[in-house]
Design a protein around this motif. Structure first.
Motif, mmCIF file in Angstrom:
data_model
loop_
_atom_site.group_PDB
_atom_site.id
_atom_site.type_symbol
_atom_site.label_atom_id
_atom_site.label_comp_id
_atom_site.label_asym_id
_atom_site.label_seq_id
_atom_site.Cartn_x
_atom_site.Cartn_y
_atom_site.Cartn_z
ATOM 1 N N ILE A 181 -1.490 2.256 -4.305
ATOM 2 C CA ILE A 181 -0.377 1.744 -5.117
ATOM 3 C C ILE A 181 -0.910 0.984 -6.327
ATOM 4 O O ILE A 181 -0.459 1.200 -7.456
ATOM 5 N N LEU A 182 -1.876 0.119 -6.117
ATOM 6 C CA LEU A 182 -2.429 -0.670 -7.219
ATOM 7 C C LEU A 182 -3.133 0.215 -8.241
ATOM 8 O O LEU A 182 -3.098 -0.078 -9.444
ATOM 9 N N GLY A 183 -3.757 1.290 -7.785
ATOM 10 C CA GLY A 183 -4.410 2.220 -8.699
ATOM 11 C C GLY A 183 -3.413 2.944 -9.600
ATOM 12 O O GLY A 183 -3.678 3.191 -10.772
ATOM 13 N N ARG A 184 -2.266 3.257 -9.035
ATOM 14 C CA ARG A 184 -1.245 3.994 -9.795
ATOM 15 C C ARG A 184 -0.328 3.078 -10.601
ATOM 16 O O ARG A 184 0.207 3.481 -11.624
ATOM 17 N N PHE A 185 -0.134 1.870 -10.097
ATOM 18 C CA PHE A 185 0.820 0.948 -10.727
ATOM 19 C C PHE A 185 0.197 -0.444 -10.898
ATOM 20 O O PHE A 185 0.622 -1.403 -10.254
ATOM 21 N N PRO A 186 -0.799 -0.567 -11.777
ATOM 22 C CA PRO A 186 -1.475 -1.864 -11.923
ATOM 23 C C PRO A 186 -0.546 -2.971 -12.437
ATOM 24 O O PRO A 186 -0.822 -4.150 -12.223
ATOM 25 N N ASN A 187 0.564 -2.587 -13.048
ATOM 26 C CA ASN A 187 1.505 -3.581 -13.578
ATOM 27 C C ASN A 187 2.236 -4.360 -12.480
ATOM 28 O O ASN A 187 2.845 -5.393 -12.765
ATOM 29 N N ILE A 188 2.154 -3.913 -11.229
ATOM 30 C CA ILE A 188 2.829 -4.642 -10.141
ATOM 31 C C ILE A 188 1.826 -5.316 -9.199
ATOM 32 O O ILE A 188 2.162 -5.671 -8.076
ATOM 33 N N LYS A 189 0.611 -5.530 -9.693
ATOM 34 C CA LYS A 189 -0.453 -6.051 -8.827
ATOM 35 C C LYS A 189 -0.149 -7.409 -8.210
ATOM 36 O O LYS A 189 -0.687 -7.741 -7.162
ATOM 37 N N ASN A 190 0.717 -8.190 -8.821
ATOM 38 C CA ASN A 190 1.021 -9.519 -8.298
ATOM 39 C C ASN A 190 2.007 -9.525 -7.150
ATOM 40 O O ASN A 190 2.336 -10.580 -6.625
ATOM 41 N N LYS A 191 2.471 -8.345 -6.747
ATOM 42 C CA LYS A 191 3.427 -8.313 -5.636
ATOM 43 C C LYS A 191 3.084 -7.275 -4.568
ATOM 44 O O LYS A 191 3.898 -6.991 -3.703
ATOM 45 N N GLU A 214 10.525 3.674 -8.500
ATOM 46 C CA GLU A 214 11.664 2.760 -8.642
ATOM 47 C C GLU A 214 11.734 1.756 -7.497
ATOM 48 O O GLU A 214 12.058 0.586 -7.712
ATOM 49 N N MET A 215 11.418 2.206 -6.293
ATOM 50 C CA MET A 215 11.395 1.289 -5.142
ATOM 51 C C MET A 215 10.331 0.219 -5.330
ATOM 52 O O MET A 215 10.573 -0.957 -5.072
ATOM 53 N N LEU A 216 9.154 0.647 -5.768
ATOM 54 C CA LEU A 216 8.057 -0.299 -5.981
ATOM 55 C C LEU A 216 8.418 -1.317 -7.054
ATOM 56 O O LEU A 216 8.182 -2.516 -6.893
ATOM 57 N N GLU A 217 8.986 -0.837 -8.130
ATOM 58 C CA GLU A 217 9.345 -1.738 -9.225
ATOM 59 C C GLU A 217 10.519 -2.643 -8.863
ATOM 60 O O GLU A 217 10.602 -3.779 -9.321
ATOM 61 N N GLY A 218 11.433 -2.163 -8.016
ATOM 62 C CA GLY A 218 12.604 -2.943 -7.638
ATOM 63 C C GLY A 218 12.357 -3.985 -6.560
ATOM 64 O O GLY A 218 13.156 -4.899 -6.374
ATOM 65 N N ALA A 219 11.250 -3.849 -5.862
ATOM 66 C CA ALA A 219 10.927 -4.804 -4.792
ATOM 67 C C ALA A 219 10.294 -6.064 -5.379
ATOM 68 O O ALA A 219 9.582 -6.009 -6.385
ATOM 69 N N ASP A 220 10.552 -7.177 -4.733
ATOM 70 C CA ASP A 220 9.903 -8.434 -5.112
ATOM 71 C C ASP A 220 8.549 -8.577 -4.432
ATOM 72 O O ASP A 220 7.669 -9.281 -4.922
ATOM 73 N N LEU A 221 8.407 -7.919 -3.279
ATOM 74 C CA LEU A 221 7.178 -7.987 -2.495
ATOM 75 C C LEU A 221 6.996 -6.648 -1.794
ATOM 76 O O LEU A 221 7.913 -6.168 -1.123
ATOM 77 N N VAL A 222 5.817 -6.035 -1.976
ATOM 78 C CA VAL A 222 5.496 -4.758 -1.347
ATOM 79 C C VAL A 222 4.385 -5.012 -0.344
ATOM 80 O O VAL A 222 3.305 -5.489 -0.714
ATOM 81 N N LEU A 223 4.665 -4.709 0.921
ATOM 82 C CA LEU A 223 3.705 -4.963 1.990
ATOM 83 C C LEU A 223 3.334 -3.646 2.668
ATOM 84 O O LEU A 223 4.183 -3.003 3.286
ATOM 85 N N THR A 224 2.069 -3.265 2.518
ATOM 86 C CA THR A 224 1.586 -2.012 3.096
ATOM 87 C C THR A 224 0.974 -2.283 4.464
ATOM 88 O O THR A 224 0.614 -3.414 4.793
ATOM 89 N N MET A 225 0.824 -1.219 5.230
ATOM 90 C CA MET A 225 0.238 -1.357 6.563
ATOM 91 C C MET A 225 -1.291 -1.312 6.530
ATOM 92 O O MET A 225 -1.928 -1.776 7.464
#
Length: 151
Positions: free
Chosen positions: A91-101, A72-83
């Motif tokens: 994240i991209l492997g598990r949630f390819p639908n949010i790859k643009n953010k 829910e946090m991943l989907e609710g964010a407009d931009l996800v920035l990992t370290m």
């Protein structure tokens, strides 16, 4: 705009990034939060992270509890920035639908590499990570301003 910073345990890098961003940010409707991939329930911000945030930003995050990353946090964010790129790739492997953010923080601002994890290090290791995060977040804020047409 909701920005989510992600690291491993949410006790060092991502919570420092959240504090730095929210302290330096002057943009309306833009805020940051943070979470970790693998937190220890009940863990708090590391002593050295809290010390540096207090000394440099006059913010007390010493009692802040680590937050477990959720879908829910991943989907609710407009931009996800990992370290790290590894975290981004998981994240991209598990949630390819949010790859643009989803990006690493360094990648998003045009810098190569990962943000070093100071966990277990002395204050100087944490200071290097804090300084790196501050520089990256300055660049991030500048990029957001450019993207919004403010500058």
């Amino acid at each position: 705009m909701k920005i989510l910073f992600v690291c491993t345990g949410n006790t060092c890098r991502s919570c420092m990034a959240e504090a730095i961003f929210n302290k330096l940010n002057t943009l309306e409707d833009v805020s940051a939060s943070s979470a970790g991939f693998s937190i220890v329930k009940g863990s708090k911000t590391s002593k050295n992270s809290a010390l540096l945030v207090k000394e440099n930003l006059d913010c007390d995050i010493s009692k802040r509890e680590a937050v477990q990353l959720t879908k829910e946090m991943l989907e609710g964010a407009d931009l996800v920035l990992t370290m790290t790129a590894y975290m981004r790739d998981i994240i991209l492997g598990r949630f390819p639908n949010i790859k643009n953010k989803v990006y690493t923080l360094k990648q998003y601002v045009g810098v190569k590499g990962d943000v070093a994890d100071p966990y277990g290090g002395d204050v100087s290791a944490y200071q290097k990570t804090f300084d790196s995060l501050k520089n990256l977040i300055d660049a991030l804020l500048h990029k957001i301003e450019e993207d919004k047409g403010i500058i």
